[in-house]
Write a protein that holds these residues in place. Structure first.
Motif: not given
Length: 363
Positions: A202-205, A236-239, A254-257
């Motif tokens: 339930s998330y995107i890397v 959206l997880i963005f290392p 920007s986005s809260e996600r």
């Protein structure tokens, strides 16, 4: 047999760990083989290098050339000058280089000029894109390599076309996958998992760092906006790679996600990848890992040096046009993404095959 193993950047460490492990096993079994680990210092950010030594059980380098920073030419020159001094004092029987970073090319050149044989792990892969520094590094290294250790038959054919004879090509598989399979049960849940309330599937890397994607602020902004607009309501997880972090400052996206986080250690990052709905990247190595873990992967590049991740695996090459992102996400959310398979010999035993081959050559 004394081997210098060269490592300088994050991908190198994943590739050398199984080789070091195989050398230790053979040495303990009575074989005459030893190594000296040379860290060129090409990557000097702790998250980009130090964590990998700790997490993957790689011993402290015997020598650190501390040649980080500067332009491509400055870094190449610094590595060459410092490694030449090392070899002038003490030569190994063989220099083993991995991958396609500056350290690989620089140390291969120095070794050959001082009449030390070179083995290249991950030889023969090609993108055909001469605008990529890595492609130049691959071509130069392979032009002066003695022994070629390859990940696929595609790489073998690429080498044959340049006149390399079969007795110098060793199809062994992928050491990066050795590391992945060995550590898969040891992945570590990163702190952001609980902080953001993430759930498997339930998330995107995301990872982006290549100049074609991040050097033009307008292009990067458009890519990010397309990803945000088409990823439904998933986090959206963005290392963020240090290179990209500098460009992102003041970009105004920007986005809260969208959660930009510090670079993660190997075990934490792959914990996220394994459980992700999908990965959006411009990295070559990550496409190999997603293929083995069966995770849908979208690559924002116009070419790839790892076509097997597309023809066999879970990867699709979208190109660098931001408009390609919407239909790809459409396919993902409709459940139409391909399942993929695992390339031949990507089975966790590549390091062992490499060392067995070198011992036979020496006998």
């Amino acid at each position: 047999m004394n081997i210098d193993i060269i490592a300088g950047a994050r991908p190198n460490f994943m590739k050398i760990a199984p080789i070091i492990s195989a050398i230790k096993e053979k040495s303990e079994a009575g074989f005459n083989i030893s190594y000296r680990l040379i860290h060129t210092g090409q990557h000097y950010d702790k998250k980009m290098s130090g964590d990998f030594f700790e997490q993957l059980g790689i011993p402290e380098p015997n020598i650190n050339l501390e040649a980080g920073g500067g332009t491509q030419a400055e870094q190449t020159a610094a590595i060459m000058v410092r490694y030449e001094k090392v070899l002038m004092e003490s030569k190994p029987d063989l220099v083993l280089v991995v991958g396609d970073v500056t350290s690989t090319m620089a140390c291969a050149i120095v070794a050959q000029k001082l009449h030390v044989k070179v083995a290249h792990v991950e030889a023969g892969i090609r993108s055909g894109d001469w605008t990529m520094p890595e492609e130049i590094n691959r071509m130069v290294t392979d032009s002066i390599t003695n022994y070629f250790f390859t990940t696929t038959e595609i790489a073998n054919d690429s080498l044959r076309k340049t006149g390399v004879t079969d007795d110098r090509i060793f199809f062994v598989g992928n050491t990066m996958i050795d590391t992945l399979l060995k550590n898969r049960t040891k992945f570590i849940k990163p702190s952001i998992w609980d902080e953001l309330g993430l759930q498997a599937g339930s998330y995107i890397v995301m990872t982006l760092h290549r100049p074609a994607n991040v050097d033009e602020e307008g292009k990067l902004k458009e890519l990010l906006q397309e990803i945000i607009d088409n990823s439904e309501n998933l986090p959206l997880i963005f290392p963020v790679h240090p290179r990209t972090a500098k460009i992102l400052q003041g970009l105004g996206v920007s986005s809260e996600r969208l959660h930009m986080v510090e670079p993660l250690g190997y075990l934490e990052f792959n914990y996220l990848v394994e459980k992700a709905k999908a990965v959006v990247t411009d990295s070559g190595g990550i496409t190999e890992e997603t293929t083995v873990m069966g995770v849908p992967c979208m690559t924002l590049r116009d070419n790839t040096e790892r076509p097997e991740t597309i023809t066999i695996g879970t990867n699709e090459l979208l190109g660098t046009n931001p408009k390609a992102i919407k239909p790809a996400f459409g396919k993902l959310f409709k459940g139409e993404w391909k399942k993929g398979g695992i390339p031949e010999l990507w089975d966790g035993k590549t390091g062992e095959r490499i060392i067995n081959a070198l011992l036979k050559l020496e006998s």
